[in-house]
Design a protein around this motif. Sequence first.
Motif, PDB file in Angstrom:
ATOM      1  N   ASN A 198     -46.012  17.264  66.724  1.00 55.86           N
ATOM      2  CA  ASN A 198     -47.334  17.787  66.352  1.00 55.86           C
ATOM      3  C   ASN A 198     -47.169  19.116  65.632  1.00 55.86           C
ATOM      4  O   ASN A 198     -46.639  20.081  66.182  1.00 55.86           O
ATOM      5  CB  ASN A 198     -48.193  17.953  67.607  1.00 55.86           C
ATOM      6  CG  ASN A 198     -49.598  18.423  67.284  1.00 55.86           C
ATOM      7  OD1 ASN A 198     -49.803  19.556  66.880  1.00 55.86           O
ATOM      8  ND2 ASN A 198     -50.562  17.524  67.477  1.00 55.86           N
ATOM      9  N   ALA A 199     -47.635  19.204  64.385  1.00 61.44           N
ATOM     10  CA  ALA A 199     -47.439  20.401  63.557  1.00 61.44           C
ATOM     11  C   ALA A 199     -48.137  21.626  64.146  1.00 61.44           C
ATOM     12  O   ALA A 199     -47.597  22.733  64.128  1.00 61.44           O
ATOM     13  CB  ALA A 199     -47.931  20.134  62.134  1.00 61.44           C
ATOM     14  N   ASP A 200     -49.371  21.421  64.644  1.00 64.06           N
ATOM     15  CA  ASP A 200     -50.109  22.560  65.206  1.00 64.06           C
ATOM     16  C   ASP A 200     -49.405  23.102  66.443  1.00 64.06           C
ATOM     17  O   ASP A 200     -49.327  24.316  66.657  1.00 64.06           O
ATOM     18  CB  ASP A 200     -51.542  22.148  65.542  1.00 64.06           C
ATOM     19  CG  ASP A 200     -52.454  23.345  65.699  1.00 64.06           C
ATOM     20  OD1 ASP A 200     -52.566  24.141  64.746  1.00 64.06           O
ATOM     21  OD2 ASP A 200     -53.054  23.492  66.797  1.00 64.06           O
TER      22      ASP A 200
ATOM     23  N   TYR B  61     -46.012  25.977  58.437  1.00 68.25           N
ATOM     24  CA  TYR B  61     -47.192  25.672  59.242  1.00 68.25           C
ATOM     25  C   TYR B  61     -48.450  26.423  58.792  1.00 68.25           C
ATOM     26  O   TYR B  61     -49.398  26.561  59.558  1.00 68.25           O
ATOM     27  CB  TYR B  61     -46.915  25.981  60.719  1.00 68.25           C
ATOM     28  CG  TYR B  61     -45.659  25.322  61.244  1.00 68.25           C
ATOM     29  CD1 TYR B  61     -45.616  23.939  61.423  1.00 68.25           C
ATOM     30  CD2 TYR B  61     -44.512  26.064  61.534  1.00 68.25           C
ATOM     31  CE1 TYR B  61     -44.467  23.315  61.889  1.00 68.25           C
ATOM     32  CE2 TYR B  61     -43.356  25.455  62.006  1.00 68.25           C
ATOM     33  CZ  TYR B  61     -43.340  24.083  62.171  1.00 68.25           C
ATOM     34  OH  TYR B  61     -42.199  23.465  62.639  1.00 68.25           O
TER      35      TYR B  61
ATOM     36  N   THR C 276     -51.882  24.678  59.293  1.00 69.55           N
ATOM     37  CA  THR C 276     -52.349  24.254  60.624  1.00 69.55           C
ATOM     38  C   THR C 276     -53.517  25.110  61.093  1.00 69.55           C
ATOM     39  O   THR C 276     -53.658  26.283  60.707  1.00 69.55           O
ATOM     40  CB  THR C 276     -51.215  24.356  61.666  1.00 69.55           C
ATOM     41  OG1 THR C 276     -50.827  25.720  61.775  1.00 69.55           O
ATOM     42  CG2 THR C 276     -50.012  23.527  61.242  1.00 69.55           C
TER      43      THR C 276
END
Length: 814
Positions: free
Chosen positions: A733-735, A791, A794
């Motif tokens: 999960n990027a966030d 990121y 995000t």
Amino acid sequence: MKTFKKLSLIFSVFLVTFFGEIAVNIACGGEIDPYDYYISYFHNNVEGDEYTPFAYNQMAYLNNEEDVESESQINSREWAKYLDVKEQDVHEIMYNVDSATSHQLAHFDGKLSDLADSLQNNTFVQGLSKNKSALKYYTFAKSCEPHANINFDLWDPIPRDSTQMDVLAKEALKSTELEKDDFLKLRYAYQAERMFHYAGLHTDSKSVYEKFIKTNKTNSAVKGWALALYAGSIRRLGNPAESAFLFSKVFATNPERRVQAYKNYYYNSAPIDGALKYAKTNSEKANIWAINGFGNPDFNIESLYKVYQYEPKSELNGALLVREVNKLEQALIEANDIAKISYSYYFSQSNPRRRDSVKNLNLKQLNLVRDFAVKLATEKKYPQPELVTLTAAYLSWMENKDAVATNYLSTLNPEKLPEKLRDQYRITDLLIKAKNIKKGNPFNENELLPTLKWLDEKRFAENKSHPGDKYYDWADAESKHFSRTTRSFYQQLLAPAYLKLGDTAKAALAMVKGDLEYKIVKDNSLFKNMSYQTTAFWQQFLSPKSMQDLLNYKKKAVGNDVTALLSKALNQLKNDDFYELFGTTYLRTHQYEKAVQMFARVSLDYNYFNPENWYADDARSKLYANPFIQTINDFPKKYVAAKASITKKTFAAEMLRLQRLIVSEQKNASLYYYKMANAVYQTGYYGNSWFLISYDWSTYDNASPAKYGYDVDYKKAQTAKSWYLKARALSTNADFKAKCTFMLAKCAQKQIILNAKINSFSYWDKDDVKYQNFINANYNNPYFKELKLKYSKTPFYQVAAGECSYLGDFIARN
């Protein structure tokens, strides 16, 4: 604008440190004890108590404000002898009656039947009733009392009634001229002199002394009291040098007025040559040199030689010699890092060359003092040659010349020494025998057992009953020589030696033993019976292994060896604090299952440590935290209500649960690692739950290098960094990865702060190279770079960039 951004970054890092923390438990040892601010094994009263008020003490004007003899007892003794009555009866009437009885006695006409039974049976009152002349003087003296004994209040000064004192002085002068009895004649003259003196009529006061008191043949302490008044009048009449000389005479002749005479000698501010020009005898010269020696806080070999030159048999020689030894102790005996005392905890000479240079000068002075001691021992004019020989031995030990020290001691027979000298002999002998301890070599500790037991007896005799929560009495502390000696031996010599030999647990035992100066301890609580230094050692140095070793030592309290002696001391104390600390050491090493086991052995009603909220209206208010909450900013720290708080016990249980879930629910392992990383991050210096692994918090912590085992988390956030890395690696999960990366940047920043040694440069000098390096290190935080690069799209990145000034500064520059 660039400068503003730099300052913004600096403030982001340091504002929390110096201004923002609500609760600060500063790592300090409390108020300085004026009788315990340097290491001393050479007792300042070893030569006797005659001059103990003037013993060396750089923290106080005088070591003791109490005279060694009582003026009231001396006066009572003289009256008892004069009237052939009981001394205690005189003292009771003159100094202990209440105001109503005092008023009644002031109008006593000799009729015993008019008095209460208790007064009628008093032999002094009976004596006065039989001696009308003595009764007449007594009632007159009572009329002078209100004018002589006025307590000055700076806020409400009451002017003296000089007119009435003049009347009383003239009445006393008339009685002096008429009185035939020398005992009473002297006292009438004294009353006349002091009434004139307090009325400010110094010429008249001086005249009374010269005409009636100086020539009086009576052997009485009153003549010394009168001489003190005379000296004061001489100063008022413009001759401070002669006044100083006269006060030096009172210092010599009247021990009950010695402290007052000493103060007034210096109040004159006369140079020593000024006072010496009035001295006619060797004794008078010796006293002047002695007073100047007592008043000199610096090394002063000259006074020693001068006093010995004029009065080689005087006790002053020994008193001055011991002063110089105590000065050398302060200069040369360094407190060990684990047991710094008083202000030496904070200050040290950081320049090695300067430190060595000063030490060489101090050693040179040591040799001068030892040469003087040897001179006295050799010439045998001084009546206590054993004292000077002991001095030479002790100074040799201080210089690490143990063989020389032993040779000096071998010339003495301890069984034939007076008690104080015999005690000092045993202490010096113990220090010499402990030479291997001092050097950190292996040693046979049981050779010391008899002397250690003797030291216990001595200090227990000084501390017969525990004061409980009573206010600390400095005056009482002054006399506790053996308490300080015993503690210093255990904590300055024995504990550091055990540490060098790798036995941290035994060092901890020695630290505790040094503090237990009462046979009966307070509440049997572990930490309530420890000094700040010992508590800090236990709470900062001990590991799970050393705690386990201590647990093993607790089982060895039976026996007749040093181990048993130390273990018995620990077994006097309750186990709650012990197991709470044991559990904390497991928290620090992330052995949560064992931590849970230790906290289970702590009483259910035990109050776990929470820091005080110094800024709350309620002085008893505490701070509570939950390390599992998520925060973007370290400041302000996010505290919670007491009901929502996490204790060490519940923290250990939750961390253990998360540890087990990582294994049993591997699909969610990244989340559990993240939660654990957040929690352990919050137990660091910048977190809201620092008190789960540390027992104090100081604004200086982030400026000092990592020193203790748990600093890997408290200062460096290394475990948090490791777990954030694992959490990020296990997630897709990027966030979530953005959150982990952001926290990794914060962990890295803690190392940047430590590496920068922030107390070594100015925050405001933009040209300082160290400052620039620190700024650049923050701007080049690799995790901030990674966060922006990977990121930036995000949701978390957008929130963090708006809330975190660190990240905002980075984005603005890059």
